[in-house]
Design an enzyme around this catalytic site. Structure first.
Site, PDB file in Angstrom:
ATOM      1  N   LYS A   9      -2.004  71.843 -68.487  1.00  0.00           N
ATOM      2  CA  LYS A   9      -1.572  70.636 -67.774  1.00  0.00           C
ATOM      3  C   LYS A   9      -2.408  69.465 -68.238  1.00  0.00           C
ATOM      4  O   LYS A   9      -3.614  69.620 -68.466  1.00  0.00           O
ATOM      5  CB  LYS A   9      -1.755  70.866 -66.268  1.00  0.00           C
ATOM      6  CG  LYS A   9      -1.771  69.606 -65.442  1.00  0.00           C
ATOM      7  CD  LYS A   9      -2.968  69.480 -64.494  1.00  0.00           C
ATOM      8  CE  LYS A   9      -4.259  69.097 -65.130  1.00  0.00           C
ATOM      9  NZ  LYS A   9      -5.317  68.622 -64.189  1.00  0.00           N
ATOM     10  N   ASP A 136      -3.740  71.400 -57.826  1.00  0.00           N
ATOM     11  CA  ASP A 136      -2.852  71.313 -58.993  1.00  0.00           C
ATOM     12  C   ASP A 136      -1.896  72.495 -59.099  1.00  0.00           C
ATOM     13  O   ASP A 136      -1.014  72.501 -59.963  1.00  0.00           O
ATOM     14  CB  ASP A 136      -3.687  71.276 -60.287  1.00  0.00           C
ATOM     15  CG  ASP A 136      -4.362  69.929 -60.505  1.00  0.00           C
ATOM     16  OD1 ASP A 136      -4.052  68.972 -59.767  1.00  0.00           O
ATOM     17  OD2 ASP A 136      -5.196  69.843 -61.426  1.00  0.00           O
TER      18      ASP A 136
END
Ligand code: C5P
Length: 276
Positions: A9, A136
């Site tokens: 990510k 996240d």
């Protein structure tokens, strides 16, 4: 045996707006995911097991902190599963480096177990597991470019980043997300706003860059070298660092920048990839 990719990510932008009563920070971020990352394999078994392989397997912490093991425990509790699992993690991403390695691994574990047990990926109990595992993890569970608000868990998917060449560079310093947030100066520099992801990325900033640099001054050098190599249209730190990324128009530019980084002799970790 189910195989799930755990894409790296990056935060194309990360605006910190305020510190909350619960100790977390209210953020506005643009999440994007890469074609490359870790991998999780899962199977139902009689005897539980966990094995980590790959270049960064040795950098993983204690089993108690491991997000794959914690995700498996959370899943079994949420869905009242009695059977045990054999889990394998292929750890290709550096740990504690701002590219969501642990969060991506946790999300891939949840997806793998959901597939094994016939749970739909939008089951609210699965999303609740993701939120409990880390800020996240919900974004990594979905795995597409998205605006994230709240502590990062309120998601709004966006299109328009697929195929953009990206180079990741990490100077080999592990940073604790909590330590970096704790050094944020408390000044709100403004909203991320709305629009196409590329426009938002170019207009945006990473408010954690200044505090991360206090802990890892090498970030300055990485950003400087990336800015000078080939022709990036964006150079920025990701998440709470210390990994930085550069975006290019072409794969050739990315390859030239990657060779410049490797030639620099600094021994930095470097990954050539593209956005999903
Ligand atoms: O949610 P996660 O466990 O990944 O967060 C790690 C730490 O980072 C938190 O304990 C908190 O100190 C900090 N954090 C924050 N605001 C966020 C996300 C994380 O302050 N939005």
């Amino acid at each position: 045996m189910i195989v799930e990719r755990a894409p790296a990510k990056i935060n194309l932008a990360l605006h910190v707006r305020r510190r909350r009563e619960d100790g977390y920070h209210e953020i506005e971020t643009l999440f994007a995911f890469l074609e490359d990352g870790d991998e999780v394999r899962a199977a139902i078994t009689d005897t539980p097991s966990f094995v980590a392989t790959g270049p960064f397997a040795n950098a993983l912490g204690d089993a108690g902190d491991n997000l794959v093991i914690r995700a498996e425990a959370a899943f079994r509790q949420a869905f009242a599963i009695d059977s045990a699992h054999a889990l394998l993690l292929v750890k290709r991403l550096p740990v504690a480096s701002g590219i969501g390695g642990g969060s991506a691994d946790a999300a891939a574990t949840l997806r793998a177990l959901a597939r094994l047990h016939g749970v739909p990926l939008d089951d609210p109990r699965l999303i609740a597991c993701a939120e409990a595992l880390g800020s996240d993890v919900p974004a990594c569970l979905v795995g597409t470019t998205a605006l994230g608000r709240g502590r990062g868990e309120q998601l709004h998917p966006l299109e328009g980043t697929a195929g953009i060449p990206v180079l990741l560079v990490n100077p080999g310093v592990a940073l604790s997300t909590a330590d970096v947030f704790a050094r944020w100066d408390g000044r709100d520099s403004g909203a991320l706003g709305a629009g196409r992801p590329i426009v938002l990325a170019m207009r945006g900033r990473n408010d954690l860059e200044v505090p991360a640099r206090m802990l890892a001054p090498d970030i300055d050098a990485v950003i400087e070298v990336l800015g000078k190599a080939a022709r990036p249209w964006l150079v920025r730190m990701s998440g709470s660092g210390a990994t930085c990324f550069a975006l290019y128009d072409t794969a050739d530019d990315r390859a030239r920048a990657a060779s410049a980084i490797r030639r620099s002799g600094k021994g930095w970790w470097c990954l050539e990839s593209a956005l999903l």
